[in-house]
Design an enzyme around this catalytic site. Structure first.
Site, PDB file in Angstrom:
ATOM      1  CD  GLU A  26     -21.313  52.024 -19.604  1.00  0.00           C
ATOM      2  OE1 GLU A  26     -22.380  52.598 -19.843  1.00  0.00           O
ATOM      3  OE2 GLU A  26     -21.238  50.971 -18.950  1.00  0.00           O
TER       4      GLU A  26
HETATM    5  C1  BMA Z   1     -23.438  51.774 -16.151  1.00  0.00           C
HETATM    6  C2  BMA Z   1     -23.048  53.136 -15.671  1.00  0.00           C
HETATM    7  C3  BMA Z   1     -24.180  54.082 -15.536  1.00  0.00           C
HETATM    8  C4  BMA Z   1     -25.495  53.422 -15.286  1.00  0.00           C
HETATM    9  C5  BMA Z   1     -25.337  52.010 -14.888  1.00  0.00           C
HETATM   10  C6  BMA Z   1     -26.620  51.294 -14.660  1.00  0.00           C
HETATM   11  O1  BMA Z   1     -23.142  51.521 -17.435  1.00  0.00           O
HETATM   12  O2  BMA Z   1     -21.977  53.622 -16.378  1.00  0.00           O
HETATM   13  O3  BMA Z   1     -24.243  54.903 -16.658  1.00  0.00           O
HETATM   14  O4  BMA Z   1     -26.188  54.112 -14.345  1.00  0.00           O
HETATM   15  O5  BMA Z   1     -24.671  51.375 -15.886  1.00  0.00           O
HETATM   16  O6  BMA Z   1     -27.414  51.257 -15.795  1.00  0.00           O
END
Ligand code: BMA
Length: 828
Positions: A434
């Site tokens: 991300e």
């Molecule tokens: C996603 C993951 C984590 C996070 C999760 C829940 O985007 O990549 O970074 O813990 O969401 O929010």
């Protein structure tokens, strides 16, 4: 001793002397202290300063109560570790002695006998120093000084002309989750987190073994074994691979030798569900004058894997072809299983990977905010047919791209790719988690008032790091270009329409966007690498949050502190209100929160699988926890299966029958991920009242073949099966059978939300059928049976159909088993 015995003895001695030996320094007596203090205290290696402070009773367990807050000072301090170890004259006779640190966390100076040997600045690198000249017979002093990663990070951040988000974590090459995450505490560690050792060798040593699979047919696997050897003088050496031996002329310094090797009638490594994950040992032995100098064994699997991306009408496909066949990827995301990763045991790795296999998974994504996992993790994946989507360790922020940082990352990539590349489980290398999305979607540029140039710089830096430096470093190391590199997961951020038509996709409209679960039916991408919803951990894990007597109440500050998502409790409460009756009792609330999470994920997975082959992968967020916490995980920190894990096991079955209800019309899909295609299957649909009365029954015959592996039956009107007044009192029992009448899969479909179901009081009976087995039965439908007790139930959180019974295995015998079902939560 007669002459021949003496000769044999000397001969064996000389072989022993020649062979590379490794001596772990972890078992030596270690001590540590804060640099500000005088008193040395006992320490454990591998470990972290927090664990040592806990062992010495200087801090309380940060996982308990609200202790996390009280230990924040540790990250700002500098720490020293030391040991004194003995070196024998015999050991000193070796031609070469290296001091090896498999992991130092993070900014450190290594001193041997008072001399500075090396400075380190990356937790993910391996540090090797030649120390023969510095070692002496008898006692030697080794000291490692760690400076605060937060102080160091802040200093580095100060050099960038604009504010970087998540500063200073992204400046520090260290596990990012330690800086606090929306499921993890902030515990920024320091210490010798992996084994430290002395390596003694003579003449030459095997540095790396790389196995390239050149060609794979039914008859033969053609491999190239590449041995990377460092020799201190040129000469003739022999290298044997299993029983095949060859002579080579090596030059002084680094040598790369490629040796062809064949395996006839190879047995393939198959992912879970497709057969056995067969493995082969390749033992490489380096010899000179019949003396073994160095040996390494690599355990490999023979398989092909490709990431297929082909343009189609909608966009571009995204799937893995394994051994020549498209694989539907089913699984989850992995985070480190402990905030203090050095204490994760081999058994814990094994158990979690077994649990993944048990739940019919074939892929796990190692998420980029954690660590490159221990060898044991990858071994367990190899042995269980679990493919690994391996992120590099960068997550959810902007990262610098100055020369020092890039060089540091380059070495990290080399170390990790060298270590992991021979594992058959590795399917894909991914640059980060991300970050593309963070740059495009998260508005940091506005928040930190970036100029146009600052924003351009961020993008330029991003491209440099993830599109150039990392893939180029990989290429230098890998023997073939068949390894896929994918710069960022997701490739296109949530909310952009292309995120659902190409690449991999993280869908967070549910939870973060607070959209209803049913939106999952529409938001199906080509490969869903993240989506999730939180649920509470087991009661046992909740109780473990307390050092004293647990106070089980949602208002309790200890329980509140074990939810890291700022809006977490509110989001859970809001969704619960939508679909369930919110219980006031804590135990029931815990149970419903798990059912709620399960309901969401089941809707998602079923939507993804119905969309095969448009969608070819579903990896929910997340498998595990790093402490006891309310989170998206399906297995809690203590290893207990939450309701979600039991459901994923069902939803990930190789063959499933799925219903999709839209505007009064029902469609049925039979999905098959196995290697054998469906052969004349029949669908039986029964509309059943909760008391067991069958309202309607029919067999669906005609069907549309979407692909070999997915069949769609003729649509049916809901009103033809149940009247409006029966919708909250009945469900559909779906069964697919093969031509001999053998049941392939079953499923249930309900017409209303759980809170609207008109359930009647089930009389649930439990009978012990063996010390480790029970039989559970009911008169009327018992929805979402929850068996409670300190044991692992082979099944739990399941629907028990009217008038049916089921046998359940227990991991250990239990005297009293309590049980509840959804009915218990619908009463006022
Ligand atoms: C996603 C993951 C984590 C996070 C999760 C829940 O985007 O990549 O970074 O813990 O969401 O929010």
């Amino acid at each position: 001793m007669n002459k021949s015995v003496l000769f044999a003895f000397l001969f064996i001695q000389s072989i022993m002397n020649a062979q590379l030996t490794e001596r772990s320094l972890s078992s030596e007596k270690w001590q540590f202290k804060n640099t500000q203090e005088q008193k040395w205290l006992p320490a454990k290696i591998p470990g972290t300063v927090h664990l040592d402070l806990m062992d010495n009773k200087i801090i309380s367990d940060p996982f308990k109560d609200e202790n996390e807050k009280k230990v924040q000072w540790i990250e700002n301090e500098d720490w020293e570790y030391q040991t004194r170890f003995n070196v024998s004259s015999k050991e000193l006779q070796n031609g070469h002695i290296d001091l090896v640190f498999n992991g130092l966390d993070t900014f450190s100076e290594i001193y041997l006998n008072g001399k500075l040997l090396k400075k380190t600045d990356n937790m993910f690198r391996k540090w090797e120093v030649s120390v023969k000249e510095l070692l002496k017979e008898g006692n030697n002093d080794l000291k490692i000084k760690f400076t605060s990663p937060v102080k160091e990070g802040k200093e580095l951040a100060g050099k960038v002309p604009f504010t970087m988000p998540e500063s200073p974590r992204s400046f520090v090459r260290k596990a990012q989750y330690q800086f606090g995450w929306d499921w993890g505490p902030r515990l920024v560690t320091a210490g010798i987190w992996k084994d430290a050792e002395l390596r003694f060798w003579n003449h030459a040593t095997l540095k790396n073994i790389k196995i390239e699979q050149k060609n794979l047919t039914k008859q033969q696997a053609e491999l190239n074994i590449q041995a990377e050897i460092f020799a201190d003088k040129e000469g003739e050496y022999s290298i044997s691979i299993n029983t095949q031996s060859n002579k080579f002329q090596l030059k002084k310094g680094e040598n790369k030798i490629k040796i062809p090797f064949k395996i006839s009638n190879p047995k393939l490594w198959q992912p879970n569900g497709w057969g056995d994950p067969n493995l082969y040992d390749i033992k490489v032995s380096l010899q000179k004058d019949s003396k073994i100098l160095s040996e390494k064994t690599e355990r490999i699997g023979l398989r092909t894997i490709e990431l297929i991306q082909e343009k189609d009408q909608a966009g571009k496909s995204f799937y893995f072809k394994v051994n020549g066949r498209p694989l539907y990827a089913k699984g989850t995301n992995w985070i480190p299983s402990d905030s203090f990763s050095p204490r994760i045991t081999k058994e814990k790795y094994r158990k979690l990977i077994n649990d993944a296999k048990d739940a019919n998974m074939n892929m796990i994504r190692v998420w980029g905010g954690g660590i490159y996992e221990d060898d044991e993790f990858y071994k367990a994946c190899d042995e269980n047919g679990i493919l690994v989507w391996q992120d590099f360790m960068f997550a959810g922020s902007f990262y610098p791209a100055d020369e020092d940082f890039l060089n540091n990352v380059k070495e990290e990539v080399k170390d990790q790719v060298n270590r992991l590349q021979n594992h058959p489980s590795i399917a894909l290398w991914c640059g980060n988690n991300e970050i593309d999305e963070a740059i495009v979607n998260w508005g940091y540029q506005k928040q930190f008032k970036y100029s146009k140039n600052d924003s351009l710089q961020v993008w330029k830096d991003y491209k440099k790091l993830f599109h150039e430096v990392i893939p180029n470093a990989m290429k230098e190391i890998l023997t073939s270009d068949k390894n896929t590199y994918w710069p960022s997961s997701p490739s296109i951020g949530w909310g952009h329409k292309e995120s659902l038509t190409e690449g991999d996709s993280h869908y967070w409209g549910v939870w973060w966007g607070e959209q209803p679960f049913e939106i999952y039916n529409q938001k199906v991408g080509r490969f869903m690498s993240e989506y999730g919803f939180q649920g509470m951990p087991s009661l046992e894990a909740v109780k473990s949050m307390f050092s004293g007597t647990p106070d089980l109440s949602l208002q309790n500050p200890v329980i509140k502190a074990h939810e890291k998502n700022t809006r977490g409790w509110d989001i859970i409460a809001e969704y619960m209100k939508r679909d369930y009756k919110t219980p006031s009792d804590f135990v029931k609330y815990n149970y419903i929160s798990q059912l709620l999470q399960t309901r969401g994920m089941r809707i998602a997975v079923e939507a993804h699988r119905r969309s095969k082959p448009y969608n070819m992968g579903t990896l929910y967020w997340q498998l595990n926890d790093c402490w006891p916490v309310v989170s998206w995980s399906s297995i809690d920190y203590l290893g207990n299966w939450k309701a979600l894990h039991y459901q994923m096991k069902r939803s990930f079955e190789q063959q499933v029958i799925l219903a999709d209800e839209k505007e009064g019309i029902l469609n049925f899909y039979a999905v098959n991920d196995g290697l054998k295609p469906f052969n004349n299957i029949n669908l039986e649909v029964k509309a059943v009242r909760f008391d067991g009365t069958v309202l309607k029954e029919f067999k669906a015959l005609s069907k549309e073949k979407i692909q070999e592996s997915i069949l769609k039956f003729d649509p049916v009107q809901v009103s033809a099966l149940v009247s409006d007044s029966d919708k909250d009192k009945a469900f559909l029992q779906l069964t697919i059978k093969d031509k001999d009448g053998i049941i392939i899969a079953v499923n249930q479909h309900f017409f209303t939300k759980p809170k609207d179901l008109q359930l009647t009081h089930p009389s649930i009976k439990i009978r012990k059928t063996a010390p480790d087995e029970i039989e559970i039965s009911t008169d009327v439908l018992a929805k979402d049976i929850y068996l409670m007790g300190d044991t692992h139930f082979s099944d739990n959180f399941f629907d028990l159909l009217p008038g049916s019974s089921k046998k359940i295995k227990l991991s250990k015998p239990l005297e009293n088993i309590e049980v509840m079902s959804l009915w218990d939560t619908l009463q006022n």
